[in-house]
Design a protein around this motif. Sequence first.
Motif, mmCIF file in Angstrom:
data_model
loop_
_atom_site.group_PDB
_atom_site.id
_atom_site.type_symbol
_atom_site.label_atom_id
_atom_site.label_comp_id
_atom_site.label_asym_id
_atom_site.label_seq_id
_atom_site.Cartn_x
_atom_site.Cartn_y
_atom_site.Cartn_z
ATOM 1 N N ALA A 22 0.793 -1.059 -0.008
ATOM 2 C CA ALA A 22 -0.129 0.006 0.027
ATOM 3 C C ALA A 22 0.899 1.171 0.048
ATOM 4 N N VAL A 23 0.396 2.185 -0.753
ATOM 5 C CA VAL A 23 1.191 3.427 -0.834
ATOM 6 C C VAL A 23 0.080 4.590 -0.536
ATOM 7 N N VAL A 24 0.600 5.604 0.366
ATOM 8 C CA VAL A 24 -0.222 6.653 0.607
ATOM 9 C C VAL A 24 0.498 7.877 0.554
ATOM 10 N N ALA A 25 -0.145 9.128 0.785
ATOM 11 C CA ALA A 25 0.640 10.315 0.934
ATOM 12 C C ALA A 25 -0.220 11.153 1.858
ATOM 13 N N HIS A 26 0.818 12.042 2.444
ATOM 14 C CA HIS A 26 0.135 12.754 3.708
ATOM 15 C C HIS A 26 1.096 13.682 4.146
ATOM 16 N N GLY A 27 0.916 14.889 4.136
ATOM 17 C CA GLY A 27 1.700 16.096 4.552
ATOM 18 C C GLY A 27 2.915 16.325 3.516
ATOM 19 N N GLY A 28 2.635 16.079 2.336
ATOM 20 C CA GLY A 28 3.609 16.195 1.183
ATOM 21 C C GLY A 28 4.626 15.039 1.321
ATOM 22 N N LYS A 29 4.572 13.945 1.930
ATOM 23 C CA LYS A 29 5.329 12.885 1.895
ATOM 24 C C LYS A 29 4.515 11.721 1.256
ATOM 25 N N VAL A 30 5.358 10.673 0.992
ATOM 26 C CA VAL A 30 4.562 9.520 0.557
ATOM 27 C C VAL A 30 5.350 8.217 1.270
ATOM 28 N N TYR A 31 4.028 7.392 1.783
ATOM 29 C CA TYR A 31 4.525 6.342 2.567
ATOM 30 C C TYR A 31 4.300 5.077 1.909
ATOM 31 N N ARG A 32 5.246 4.076 2.268
ATOM 32 C CA ARG A 32 5.027 2.802 1.654
ATOM 33 C C ARG A 32 4.966 1.775 2.748
ATOM 34 N N ILE A 33 3.878 0.932 2.693
ATOM 35 C CA ILE A 33 3.424 -0.073 3.899
ATOM 36 C C ILE A 33 3.436 -1.257 3.294
ATOM 37 N N SER B 242 7.859 -3.892 6.564
ATOM 38 C CA SER B 242 8.631 -2.732 6.031
ATOM 39 C C SER B 242 7.579 -1.331 5.983
ATOM 40 N N PHE B 243 8.001 -0.332 6.807
ATOM 41 C CA PHE B 243 7.218 1.042 6.644
ATOM 42 C C PHE B 243 8.054 2.105 6.551
ATOM 43 N N ALA B 244 8.098 2.825 5.370
ATOM 44 C CA ALA B 244 8.827 3.973 5.282
ATOM 45 C C ALA B 244 8.178 5.103 4.576
ATOM 46 N N SER B 245 9.136 6.208 4.557
ATOM 47 C CA SER B 245 8.451 7.593 4.229
ATOM 48 C C SER B 245 9.385 8.051 3.111
ATOM 49 N N TYR B 246 8.999 8.599 1.959
ATOM 50 C CA TYR B 246 9.885 9.389 1.188
ATOM 51 C C TYR B 246 9.481 10.676 1.148
ATOM 52 N N ASP B 247 10.600 11.563 1.203
ATOM 53 C CA ASP B 247 10.388 12.946 1.326
ATOM 54 C C ASP B 247 10.905 13.527 -0.097
ATOM 55 N N PRO B 248 9.950 14.331 -0.907
ATOM 56 C CA PRO B 248 10.334 14.752 -2.428
ATOM 57 C C PRO B 248 11.398 15.793 -2.224
ATOM 58 N N LYS B 249 11.467 16.493 -0.979
ATOM 59 C CA LYS B 249 12.449 17.553 -0.812
ATOM 60 C C LYS B 249 13.687 17.131 -0.786
ATOM 61 N N SER B 250 14.135 16.128 0.284
ATOM 62 C CA SER B 250 15.420 15.457 0.435
ATOM 63 C C SER B 250 15.613 14.323 -0.769
ATOM 64 N N LYS B 251 14.666 13.835 -1.179
ATOM 65 C CA LYS B 251 14.462 12.646 -2.257
ATOM 66 C C LYS B 251 15.270 11.553 -1.688
ATOM 67 N N ASP B 252 14.884 11.016 -0.452
ATOM 68 C CA ASP B 252 15.242 10.097 0.209
ATOM 69 C C ASP B 252 14.142 9.318 1.162
ATOM 70 N N TRP B 253 14.556 8.063 1.322
ATOM 71 C CA TRP B 253 13.405 7.343 2.070
ATOM 72 C C TRP B 253 14.134 7.152 3.437
ATOM 73 N N THR B 254 13.090 7.331 4.334
ATOM 74 C CA THR B 254 13.371 6.843 5.730
ATOM 75 C C THR B 254 12.606 5.724 6.270
ATOM 76 N N ASP C 22 3.162 11.972 14.475
ATOM 77 C CA ASP C 22 3.901 11.383 15.539
ATOM 78 C C ASP C 22 4.437 9.856 15.458
ATOM 79 N N PRO C 23 5.151 9.230 14.107
ATOM 80 C CA PRO C 23 5.212 8.010 13.817
ATOM 81 C C PRO C 23 6.030 7.495 14.964
ATOM 82 N N SER C 24 6.931 8.063 15.709
ATOM 83 C CA SER C 24 7.891 7.388 16.667
ATOM 84 C C SER C 24 6.910 6.782 17.751
#
Length: 554
Positions: free
Chosen positions: A301-312, A332-344, A392-394
Amino acid sequence: MNRLLALVALLAAPTLSLAHFPWLSISDEAYPRMHFGEGLADTEYHLPESIGAAELWQSAIDAPAKKLAVETVEEDGFIGLEGEDPIEPRGRVTSQVVYGVYHGSKLNYYAQLFPAENPATWPQEPAEDVALQALLKVEGDKLVVTVLLNGEPLAGAKATLSNEEGEKSVNATASEEGVAEFAMDAVHDGLNGVMVMYNDKEAKGDLDGQAFTSATNILTATFNYSKEAAAKVGALESLPEAVSSFGAAVADGWLYVYGGHTGQAHDHSRDNLSNHFRRIRLDGEGGWEELASGPGLQGLAVVAHGGKVYRIGGLDARNAAGEDEDMHSVDSFASYDPKSKDWTELAPLPQPRSSHNAVVVGDTLYVVGGWKLSGDSSGEWQAGAVAIDLADPSAGWREVPEPPFKRRALAVSQIDGKVVALCGMTDEQGMSKQVFLFDPAKSEWSEGPEFPGRAFHGFGLAAWNLDGELYAGGMAGVLYRLSEDRQSWEKVDKFATKRFFHQLVPAHDGGLLAIGGASPEVGHTATIELLDLEMPAEPDEDENDTEKTASFHH
């Protein structure tokens, strides 16, 4: 008649005093047909013995060629062969007939049909074991016909375009690349045909005791066309590859697509998993852009929120093609930031999960359904739903009150602040039409109105909330909207290409885009079509669909 005879003479073929040819078509009830006539409109000429013995074959990119059972039909308006069963309008139908020896020339007929009305679904790979054939596609305002002889372009081939209404035909000559072009203005809404003749002066031999010193090869390539269906496709550049069971989301004017299954439907290996992460502007400016990739996954599943993209979650294949399947769901659960162009990488799911779905309501991400695959296991169904606060995903994941169902290959969206879970496959390997809603305020589940159509039409369904209204559609080829009173479903549009394991996302100027997926008509597809929602449609349910999807791992 004169046109056909002139064309034969132009190609130095022997004179055909009859000038009748086999033409393939598909009836309104989806039965394949072949008649023998001067053209598409000449459907009552008698069947010669060799034509009556013809075999009809259907092939598609995700299934082996299938011989169709046919019978002879003689009725008002039609004499010819007809399939004993209806077919799905997928791939192509072909037939090859050796008619006999005529005036010293061996007469070979080749007939082919593209049943689907949407040109974007016509196959672009040559059919196997067919000497003379044509590939068709639409480019802008041109119908492009590529004529192939033994797999090679037939330069200088003379092609003639005609239609079932008997309107004036149009001629074109193929280039050195075997390409003949016709203006789309000459293409009729309905059944059209392109005829090509080729005379092989080197062919010599004996057929049933009759000598021949040349071979006349005649191709009739028929295709259905719908301007309405074609107009739906092309709203956005197609995906770089045909893919199903992928994730997609929209953020800040961009469409993001991650992963998915490629190749044939039931082939599961790491070779069939995409690890591509791409985006394209919803306004159509520019093409697809490759982004930072990750693991090859399907059923995520992929969703977007707050300008970020999340992969679930998702499904990983560890076996190579041809090896025993070794499929593993991931946590795996990760977010992509289009500004930094990196996955977290973020807090992993409580359990590995695939074939699930997800939606964001407020700041909360809800994950519903799915199962856990571990190697060659039959799968452990995930009964519970989980949620995480994206503000607050932490803080990690929390359990949502257990749903009154177990589903995979379901759609998940939201309406009126509630999570909506639609259809899917049950843990008893059945298909469900049930719709359930979760109310975060009351922390409870309730049942909504049953989804329309056959149960298996909800397998691999896609849904989206657009402007406060819930839309869903898939394999039946119908887009539905939840009624204003939330008690029923209403038809609002139809798909040009029936599809499942696709995605629905909002279009740039209103409406919805149907992205990729697998189609009962053409297999995996890369097309993107616009559902404008402006013109209510009343398409008929396809009663000829067959349930063929139960073994998918999507």
